[in-house]
Design a protein around this motif. Structure first.
Motif, PDB file in Angstrom:
ATOM      1  N   GLU A  32      37.853  24.986  39.078  1.00  0.00           N
ATOM      2  CA  GLU A  32      37.298  26.063  38.265  1.00  0.00           C
ATOM      3  C   GLU A  32      38.469  26.873  37.696  1.00  0.00           C
ATOM      4  OE1 GLU A  32      34.363  28.399  40.360  1.00  0.00           O
ATOM      5  OE2 GLU A  32      34.761  30.160  39.128  1.00  0.00           O
ATOM      6  N   TYR A  67      39.622  30.395  34.770  1.00  0.00           N
ATOM      7  CA  TYR A  67      39.244  31.595  34.014  1.00  0.00           C
ATOM      8  C   TYR A  67      39.905  31.407  32.654  1.00  0.00           C
ATOM      9  CZ  TYR A  67      39.168  36.790  33.269  1.00  0.00           C
ATOM     10  OH  TYR A  67      38.989  38.069  32.812  1.00  0.00           O
ATOM     11  N   GLU A  95      40.247  32.436  29.457  1.00  0.00           N
ATOM     12  CA  GLU A  95      41.087  33.346  28.664  1.00  0.00           C
ATOM     13  C   GLU A  95      42.367  33.721  29.420  1.00  0.00           C
ATOM     14  OE1 GLU A  95      37.989  33.871  29.591  1.00  0.00           O
ATOM     15  OE2 GLU A  95      36.717  34.138  27.832  1.00  0.00           O
ATOM     16  N   MET A  96      42.218  33.910  30.734  1.00  0.00           N
ATOM     17  CA  MET A  96      43.397  34.301  31.515  1.00  0.00           C
ATOM     18  C   MET A  96      44.330  33.116  31.748  1.00  0.00           C
ATOM     19  SD  MET A  96      43.593  36.293  35.125  1.00  0.00           S
ATOM     20  CE  MET A  96      45.162  36.355  36.009  1.00  0.00           C
ATOM     21  N   LYS A 100      46.707  32.762  28.816  1.00  0.00           N
ATOM     22  CA  LYS A 100      47.746  33.807  28.834  1.00  0.00           C
ATOM     23  C   LYS A 100      48.750  33.579  29.966  1.00  0.00           C
ATOM     24  CE  LYS A 100      45.524  37.971  27.038  1.00  0.00           C
ATOM     25  NZ  LYS A 100      45.126  39.344  27.377  1.00  0.00           N
ATOM     26  N   TRP A 160      41.067  27.360  40.718  1.00  0.00           N
ATOM     27  CA  TRP A 160      40.606  27.271  42.112  1.00  0.00           C
ATOM     28  C   TRP A 160      40.040  25.886  42.356  1.00  0.00           C
ATOM     29  CZ3 TRP A 160      39.426  31.159  38.690  1.00  0.00           C
ATOM     30  CH2 TRP A 160      40.079  32.372  38.919  1.00  0.00           C
ATOM     31  N   TRP A 218      36.190  25.365  49.725  1.00  0.00           N
ATOM     32  CA  TRP A 218      37.221  25.880  48.823  1.00  0.00           C
ATOM     33  C   TRP A 218      38.581  25.657  49.468  1.00  0.00           C
ATOM     34  CZ3 TRP A 218      36.271  27.045  43.946  1.00  0.00           C
ATOM     35  CH2 TRP A 218      34.961  27.368  43.583  1.00  0.00           C
ATOM     36  N   LEU A 226      33.889  40.193  36.001  1.00  0.00           N
ATOM     37  CA  LEU A 226      33.719  38.754  36.190  1.00  0.00           C
ATOM     38  C   LEU A 226      34.092  38.370  37.619  1.00  0.00           C
ATOM     39  CD1 LEU A 226      34.086  39.067  33.046  1.00  0.00           C
ATOM     40  CD2 LEU A 226      35.096  36.810  33.068  1.00  0.00           C
ATOM     41  N   TYR A 227      33.414  37.363  38.154  1.00  0.00           N
ATOM     42  CA  TYR A 227      33.693  36.873  39.510  1.00  0.00           C
ATOM     43  C   TYR A 227      33.956  35.372  39.437  1.00  0.00           C
ATOM     44  CZ  TYR A 227      31.253  41.251  40.342  1.00  0.00           C
ATOM     45  OH  TYR A 227      30.859  42.566  40.308  1.00  0.00           O
ATOM     46  N   PHE A 228      34.885  34.905  40.274  1.00  0.00           N
ATOM     47  CA  PHE A 228      35.222  33.480  40.247  1.00  0.00           C
ATOM     48  C   PHE A 228      35.251  32.868  41.646  1.00  0.00           C
ATOM     49  CE2 PHE A 228      36.899  35.096  36.290  1.00  0.00           C
ATOM     50  CZ  PHE A 228      36.532  34.118  35.386  1.00  0.00           C
ATOM     51  N   ALA A 229      35.078  31.544  41.663  1.00  0.00           N
ATOM     52  CA  ALA A 229      35.216  30.716  42.869  1.00  0.00           C
ATOM     53  C   ALA A 229      34.325  31.227  44.009  1.00  0.00           C
ATOM     54  CB  ALA A 229      36.695  30.609  43.262  1.00  0.00           C
ATOM     55  N   ARG A 230      34.894  31.395  45.218  1.00  0.00           N
ATOM     56  CA  ARG A 230      34.028  31.720  46.361  1.00  0.00           C
ATOM     57  C   ARG A 230      33.362  33.096  46.206  1.00  0.00           C
ATOM     58  NH1 ARG A 230      36.497  30.635  51.272  1.00  0.00           N
ATOM     59  NH2 ARG A 230      38.621  30.339  50.607  1.00  0.00           N
ATOM     60  N   LYS A 260      32.299  34.365  43.303  1.00  0.00           N
ATOM     61  CA  LYS A 260      31.144  34.128  42.420  1.00  0.00           C
ATOM     62  C   LYS A 260      29.976  33.545  43.222  1.00  0.00           C
ATOM     63  CE  LYS A 260      31.172  30.481  39.757  1.00  0.00           C
ATOM     64  NZ  LYS A 260      31.614  29.591  38.665  1.00  0.00           N
ATOM     65  N   GLU A 261      30.292  32.598  44.112  1.00  0.00           N
ATOM     66  CA  GLU A 261      29.226  31.979  44.923  1.00  0.00           C
ATOM     67  C   GLU A 261      28.580  33.009  45.853  1.00  0.00           C
ATOM     68  OE1 GLU A 261      30.756  28.543  46.890  1.00  0.00           O
ATOM     69  OE2 GLU A 261      30.652  27.329  45.061  1.00  0.00           O
ATOM     70  N   ARG A 274      42.003  39.050  44.678  1.00  0.00           N
ATOM     71  CA  ARG A 274      42.917  39.415  43.595  1.00  0.00           C
ATOM     72  C   ARG A 274      42.099  39.998  42.438  1.00  0.00           C
ATOM     73  NH1 ARG A 274      47.009  38.421  46.637  1.00  0.00           N
ATOM     74  NH2 ARG A 274      47.884  36.333  46.841  1.00  0.00           N
ATOM     75  N   ALA A 309      42.206  41.138  38.115  1.00  0.00           N
ATOM     76  CA  ALA A 309      42.855  41.112  36.805  1.00  0.00           C
ATOM     77  C   ALA A 309      42.140  42.119  35.917  1.00  0.00           C
ATOM     78  CB  ALA A 309      42.784  39.727  36.192  1.00  0.00           C
ATOM     79  N   ASN A 319      41.765  42.715  31.840  1.00  0.00           N
ATOM     80  CA  ASN A 319      42.031  42.109  30.522  1.00  0.00           C
ATOM     81  C   ASN A 319      42.992  40.916  30.635  1.00  0.00           C
ATOM     82  OD1 ASN A 319      40.328  44.045  29.419  1.00  0.00           O
ATOM     83  ND2 ASN A 319      42.011  45.489  29.118  1.00  0.00           N
ATOM     84  N   HIS A 320      42.731  40.058  31.616  1.00  0.00           N
ATOM     85  CA  HIS A 320      43.429  38.778  31.789  1.00  0.00           C
ATOM     86  C   HIS A 320      44.843  38.884  32.335  1.00  0.00           C
ATOM     87  CE1 HIS A 320      40.729  38.332  28.098  1.00  0.00           C
ATOM     88  NE2 HIS A 320      40.030  37.904  29.144  1.00  0.00           N
ATOM     89  N   GLU A 325      37.840  44.342  30.699  1.00  0.00           N
ATOM     90  CA  GLU A 325      37.257  43.198  31.407  1.00  0.00           C
ATOM     91  C   GLU A 325      38.008  43.080  32.736  1.00  0.00           C
ATOM     92  OE1 GLU A 325      36.324  39.476  29.295  1.00  0.00           O
ATOM     93  OE2 GLU A 325      37.473  38.421  30.840  1.00  0.00           O
ATOM     94  N   ALA A 354      38.329  41.268  36.474  1.00  0.00           N
ATOM     95  CA  ALA A 354      37.924  40.041  37.168  1.00  0.00           C
ATOM     96  C   ALA A 354      38.364  40.100  38.623  1.00  0.00           C
ATOM     97  CB  ALA A 354      38.550  38.825  36.488  1.00  0.00           C
ATOM     98  N   PHE A 372      38.828  37.589  42.069  1.00  0.00           N
ATOM     99  CA  PHE A 372      38.876  36.176  42.496  1.00  0.00           C
ATOM    100  C   PHE A 372      39.759  36.009  43.723  1.00  0.00           C
ATOM    101  CE2 PHE A 372      41.425  36.920  38.606  1.00  0.00           C
ATOM    102  CZ  PHE A 372      42.711  36.782  39.102  1.00  0.00           C
TER     103      PHE A 372
END
Lengths: 133, 85
Positions: A34, A36, A38-39, A42, A106, A117, B6-10, B12-13, B56, B58, B60-61, B75, B77, B79
């Protein structure tokens, strides 16, 4: 890359990362990455920019796959072109060490015991720290 | 102020969705404050954001630390530590 160098490229170093079929004692049947988007873009541009500021490079290229991959599939390619090998070898290692610790990817493994994971490794942070100025 | 999270990986789950718009109270202005604010939503959120797990952030990226200031329209995030390559 060859055309960009206009004959000045004396060294082209490549690194290819592959999916292993075993990790932490379990056999791995597939891996899903997985990210991100946009990031990621960059972060990779920043890593390449930092490498170019530290070493005398002609060009760099990073390709990272996402989605589901299987054992022995290629995950990542890093190419570094320079006039002499020292710069290209160092920059390639630097790019991989930073990619492993600061690019937002990830991995989730499918093993015989189910999905999990992948945990970040302290050794990757240590590898990155050796480049701190 | 209004922000996107925004949420990612574990993470987000665990929270069961990947993105949301949040209207923050005036006193929530840093990543730490946002983590504390989200922790009030219940056990799942508290487990993620009470500091026991490495999360972690972020803005704006760009990777930021817990003291980073959040501005309207940002924005943000969250993760786990990254595992690419």
């Amino acid at each position: 890359m060859r055309s960009l160098g206009q004959g000045g490229i004396g060294a082209l170093v490549s690194f290819v990362g592959q999916v292993r079929d075993i990790n932490d004692g379990s056999s791995v049947s597939s891996l899903t990455l997985e990210h991100y988007p946009e990031m990621t873009k960059k972060a990779l541009e920043k890593i390449e920019g930092e490498a170019k500021s530290r070493w005398d490079l002609i060009d760099t290229c990073i390709i990272h796959r996402v989605g589901t991959l299987h054992a022995q599939d290629q995950i990542v390619l890093v190419l570094v072109a320079s006039a002499h090998r020292g710069d290209a070898f160092s920059a390639c290692e630097f790019i991989m060490d930073y990619l492993k610790t600061s690019a937002p990817f990830w991995k989730k493994e499918a093993t015989s015991q189910g999905e999990r994971w992948v945990e970040a490794k302290l050794s990757d942070d240590v590898a990155k720290e050796r480049w701190q100025k | 102020m209004h922000i996107k999270v925004l949420y990612f990986a574990r993470i987000k789950e665990a929270v069961n969705y990947s993105t949301e718009d949040i209207q923050l109270p005036d006193d929530v202005q840093t990543i730490t404050a946002l983590k504390n604010y989200l922790s009030l939503r219940g056990d799942t959120w508290a487990d993620l954001f009470n500091g026991k797990q490495t999360v972690r952030a972020a803005i704006n990226h760009e990777l930021v630390d817990n003291l980073a200031i959040i501005h309207a329209g940002d924005e943000v995030a969250f993760f786990p530590p990254v595992t690419g390559g």
